[in-house]
Design a protein around this motif. Sequence first.
Motif, PDB file in Angstrom:
ATOM      1  N   PRO A  59     -23.641  63.598 -28.514  1.00  8.60           N
ATOM      2  CA  PRO A  59     -24.772  62.804 -28.025  1.00  8.60           C
ATOM      3  C   PRO A  59     -24.865  61.483 -28.797  1.00  8.60           C
ATOM      4  CG  PRO A  59     -25.432  65.076 -28.430  1.00  8.60           C
ATOM      5  CD  PRO A  59     -24.069  64.915 -29.023  1.00  8.60           C
ATOM      6  N   PRO A  60     -25.127  60.381 -28.117  1.00  8.34           N
ATOM      7  CA  PRO A  60     -25.169  59.068 -28.797  1.00  8.34           C
ATOM      8  C   PRO A  60     -26.167  58.996 -29.948  1.00  8.34           C
ATOM      9  CG  PRO A  60     -25.079  58.778 -26.421  1.00  8.34           C
ATOM     10  CD  PRO A  60     -25.285  60.243 -26.657  1.00  8.34           C
ATOM     11  N   HIS A  61     -27.258  59.771 -29.892  1.00  8.98           N
ATOM     12  CA  HIS A  61     -28.257  59.681 -30.960  1.00  8.98           C
ATOM     13  C   HIS A  61     -27.784  60.305 -32.272  1.00  8.98           C
ATOM     14  CE1 HIS A  61     -29.143  63.808 -29.598  1.00  8.98           C
ATOM     15  NE2 HIS A  61     -29.621  63.996 -30.814  1.00  8.98           N
ATOM     16  N   THR A  62     -26.632  61.001 -32.249  1.00  5.58           N
ATOM     17  CA  THR A  62     -26.072  61.578 -33.471  1.00  5.58           C
ATOM     18  C   THR A  62     -24.956  60.727 -34.059  1.00  5.58           C
ATOM     19  OG1 THR A  62     -24.427  62.917 -32.274  1.00  5.58           O
ATOM     20  CG2 THR A  62     -26.598  63.903 -32.619  1.00  5.58           C
ATOM     21  N   ALA A  63     -24.680  59.583 -33.461  1.00  6.72           N
ATOM     22  CA  ALA A  63     -23.520  58.769 -33.861  1.00  6.72           C
ATOM     23  C   ALA A  63     -23.571  58.334 -35.319  1.00  6.72           C
ATOM     24  CB  ALA A  63     -23.410  57.549 -32.953  1.00  6.72           C
ATOM     25  N   ALA A  64     -24.736  57.903 -35.788  1.00  8.36           N
ATOM     26  CA  ALA A  64     -24.835  57.416 -37.167  1.00  8.36           C
ATOM     27  C   ALA A  64     -24.473  58.508 -38.163  1.00  8.36           C
ATOM     28  CB  ALA A  64     -26.241  56.882 -37.432  1.00  8.36           C
ATOM     29  N   ARG A  65     -24.986  59.721 -37.957  1.00  6.86           N
ATOM     30  CA  ARG A  65     -24.693  60.813 -38.871  1.00  6.86           C
ATOM     31  C   ARG A  65     -23.230  61.242 -38.799  1.00  6.86           C
ATOM     32  NH1 ARG A  65     -28.734  63.828 -41.187  1.00  6.86           N
ATOM     33  NH2 ARG A  65     -26.925  64.713 -42.260  1.00  6.86           N
ATOM     34  N   ILE A  66     -22.672  61.255 -37.605  1.00  4.53           N
ATOM     35  CA  ILE A  66     -21.275  61.659 -37.464  1.00  4.53           C
ATOM     36  C   ILE A  66     -20.358  60.639 -38.125  1.00  4.53           C
ATOM     37  CG2 ILE A  66     -19.411  61.943 -35.774  1.00  4.53           C
ATOM     38  CD1 ILE A  66     -21.418  63.348 -33.977  1.00  4.53           C
ATOM     39  N   ARG A  67     -20.642  59.359 -37.958  1.00  6.10           N
ATOM     40  CA  ARG A  67     -19.815  58.319 -38.582  1.00  6.10           C
ATOM     41  C   ARG A  67     -19.959  58.313 -40.100  1.00  6.10           C
ATOM     42  NH1 ARG A  67     -17.804  54.012 -35.776  1.00  6.10           N
ATOM     43  NH2 ARG A  67     -18.652  52.493 -37.259  1.00  6.10           N
ATOM     44  N   GLN A  68     -21.107  58.775 -40.598  1.00  5.76           N
ATOM     45  CA  GLN A  68     -21.272  58.932 -42.037  1.00  5.76           C
ATOM     46  C   GLN A  68     -20.493  60.136 -42.554  1.00  5.76           C
ATOM     47  OE1 GLN A  68     -25.485  59.234 -42.712  1.00  5.76           O
ATOM     48  NE2 GLN A  68     -25.886  57.094 -42.174  1.00  5.76           N
ATOM     49  N   THR A  69     -20.425  61.165 -41.734  1.00  6.18           N
ATOM     50  CA  THR A  69     -19.727  62.387 -42.132  1.00  6.18           C
ATOM     51  C   THR A  69     -18.223  62.174 -42.213  1.00  6.18           C
ATOM     52  OG1 THR A  69     -21.443  63.738 -41.074  1.00  6.18           O
ATOM     53  CG2 THR A  69     -19.345  64.820 -41.543  1.00  6.18           C
ATOM     54  N   ALA A  70     -17.682  61.418 -41.268  1.00  3.80           N
ATOM     55  CA  ALA A  70     -16.229  61.222 -41.231  1.00  3.80           C
ATOM     56  C   ALA A  70     -15.892  59.825 -40.726  1.00  3.80           C
ATOM     57  CB  ALA A  70     -15.581  62.278 -40.344  1.00  3.80           C
ATOM     58  N   THR A  71     -15.297  59.021 -41.574  1.00  4.36           N
ATOM     59  CA  THR A  71     -14.864  57.691 -41.171  1.00  4.36           C
ATOM     60  C   THR A  71     -13.418  57.753 -40.684  1.00  4.36           C
ATOM     61  OG1 THR A  71     -14.141  57.183 -43.433  1.00  4.36           O
ATOM     62  CG2 THR A  71     -16.389  56.581 -42.830  1.00  4.36           C
ATOM     63  N   THR A  72     -12.988  56.695 -40.034  1.00  5.34           N
ATOM     64  CA  THR A  72     -11.626  56.635 -39.513  1.00  5.34           C
ATOM     65  C   THR A  72     -10.612  56.829 -40.641  1.00  5.34           C
ATOM     66  OG1 THR A  72     -12.313  55.132 -37.756  1.00  5.34           O
ATOM     67  CG2 THR A  72      -9.967  55.200 -38.280  1.00  5.34           C
ATOM     68  N   GLY A  73      -9.646  57.705 -40.392  1.00  5.65           N
ATOM     69  CA  GLY A  73      -8.611  57.985 -41.377  1.00  5.65           C
ATOM     70  C   GLY A  73      -8.830  59.270 -42.146  1.00  5.65           C
ATOM     71  N   GLN A  74     -10.039  59.790 -42.167  1.00  5.78           N
ATOM     72  CA  GLN A  74     -10.316  61.008 -42.911  1.00  5.78           C
ATOM     73  C   GLN A  74      -9.975  62.247 -42.081  1.00  5.78           C
ATOM     74  OE1 GLN A  74     -14.472  60.411 -44.093  1.00  5.78           O
ATOM     75  NE2 GLN A  74     -13.760  59.966 -46.165  1.00  5.78           N
ATOM     76  N   ARG A  75      -9.722  63.350 -42.796  1.00  2.52           N
ATOM     77  CA  ARG A  75      -9.423  64.610 -42.126  1.00  2.52           C
ATOM     78  C   ARG A  75     -10.687  65.442 -41.988  1.00  2.52           C
ATOM     79  NH1 ARG A  75      -4.664  66.226 -40.850  1.00  2.52           N
ATOM     80  NH2 ARG A  75      -5.379  68.399 -40.840  1.00  2.52           N
ATOM     81  N   VAL A  76     -10.809  66.084 -40.821  1.00  2.00           N
ATOM     82  CA  VAL A  76     -11.992  66.891 -40.527  1.00  2.00           C
ATOM     83  C   VAL A  76     -11.583  68.194 -39.862  1.00  2.00           C
ATOM     84  CG1 VAL A  76     -13.471  64.869 -40.258  1.00  2.00           C
ATOM     85  CG2 VAL A  76     -12.313  65.835 -38.253  1.00  2.00           C
ATOM     86  N   THR A  77     -12.497  69.145 -39.912  1.00  2.01           N
ATOM     87  CA  THR A  77     -12.395  70.363 -39.114  1.00  2.01           C
ATOM     88  C   THR A  77     -13.568  70.357 -38.152  1.00  2.01           C
ATOM     89  OG1 THR A  77     -11.322  71.617 -40.878  1.00  2.01           O
ATOM     90  CG2 THR A  77     -12.405  72.877 -39.133  1.00  2.01           C
ATOM     91  N   ALA A  78     -13.282  70.531 -36.882  1.00  2.00           N
ATOM     92  CA  ALA A  78     -14.321  70.443 -35.854  1.00  2.00           C
ATOM     93  C   ALA A  78     -14.417  71.744 -35.071  1.00  2.00           C
ATOM     94  CB  ALA A  78     -14.018  69.282 -34.916  1.00  2.00           C
ATOM     95  N   ASP A  79     -15.645  72.223 -34.907  1.00  2.00           N
ATOM     96  CA  ASP A  79     -15.913  73.306 -33.962  1.00  2.00           C
ATOM     97  C   ASP A  79     -16.261  72.654 -32.635  1.00  2.00           C
ATOM     98  OD1 ASP A  79     -15.543  75.068 -36.004  1.00  2.00           O
ATOM     99  OD2 ASP A  79     -17.678  75.478 -36.316  1.00  2.00           O
ATOM    100  N   LEU A  80     -15.692  73.134 -31.566  1.00  2.00           N
ATOM    101  CA  LEU A  80     -15.898  72.498 -30.268  1.00  2.00           C
ATOM    102  C   LEU A  80     -16.042  73.522 -29.165  1.00  2.00           C
ATOM    103  CD1 LEU A  80     -12.801  72.730 -28.929  1.00  2.00           C
ATOM    104  CD2 LEU A  80     -12.395  70.963 -30.615  1.00  2.00           C
ATOM    105  N   ALA A  81     -16.552  73.063 -28.048  1.00  2.00           N
ATOM    106  CA  ALA A  81     -16.780  73.928 -26.889  1.00  2.00           C
ATOM    107  C   ALA A  81     -16.550  73.108 -25.637  1.00  2.00           C
ATOM    108  CB  ALA A  81     -18.202  74.494 -26.920  1.00  2.00           C
TER     109      ALA A  81
END
Length: 226
Positions: A69-91
């Motif tokens: 959702p667009p309203h979560t963009a700021a928090r998501i971009r703070q959590t992981a910036t471009t180039g970093q490795r992440v683990t994502a749960d998805l559906a």
Amino acid sequence: MRTHQLLPMNQSLRSVFIFSLLLVSLIRAVAQTPASVSGQVLGYLANRIGDYDGLRLRTATGEIHLSFPPHTAARIRQTATTGQRVTADLAPRPGRPLPNIQEEEKHKIIAVSYRLIRLRNEKTGVVFQLADFPPPPPQSGQLVQSEGPLMKKLFDEQGRLTALLTDKYLIELKPHQTEQISALLVGINRLGFTGFERTVNGFVNQTGRPVLHPTSLTIRGQTFAL
């Protein structure tokens, strides 16, 4: 005798019915269980007006797209910036089955049907759970009346006008508003506008401008209600 013969049959049918309900519930629970995937953040995706609403993730064998959702963009971009490795749960998105990630990655298919449930930065350990941030309540925003240079027109993938970029604002245009003023904007390099500035936190627009929902535009000295 007939009563004694029907009673066990009714009980049997009831047992079958209950078992069927439990089986259906179990199947639904398994189908809704989020899948997990790891990879490197390649960048972010944006919607029709440039609000970030997805990320590109490169896994070991391919690239997938995860929407949020667009309203979560700021928090998501703070959590992981471009180039970093992440683990994502998805559906899967509503109404779509969850694709087989491993099978898709073998053929390097870009999947666009996933929605992000949870994101964890593998280096910092920071976790962002989307369910903890429900959509904000509707707000009218701050009333703005201004004018400025028209720097750029934004179009969607189908070539339809979606927004106007000025030196201070990104003016979002709904389809019916676009039909009203598209022809009037030809050759225009300056315009006046009145509308409500979006003040809800969490959205991030790729232009860096605050988003304005217009109620009127002034073009060549003439004001048009939208």
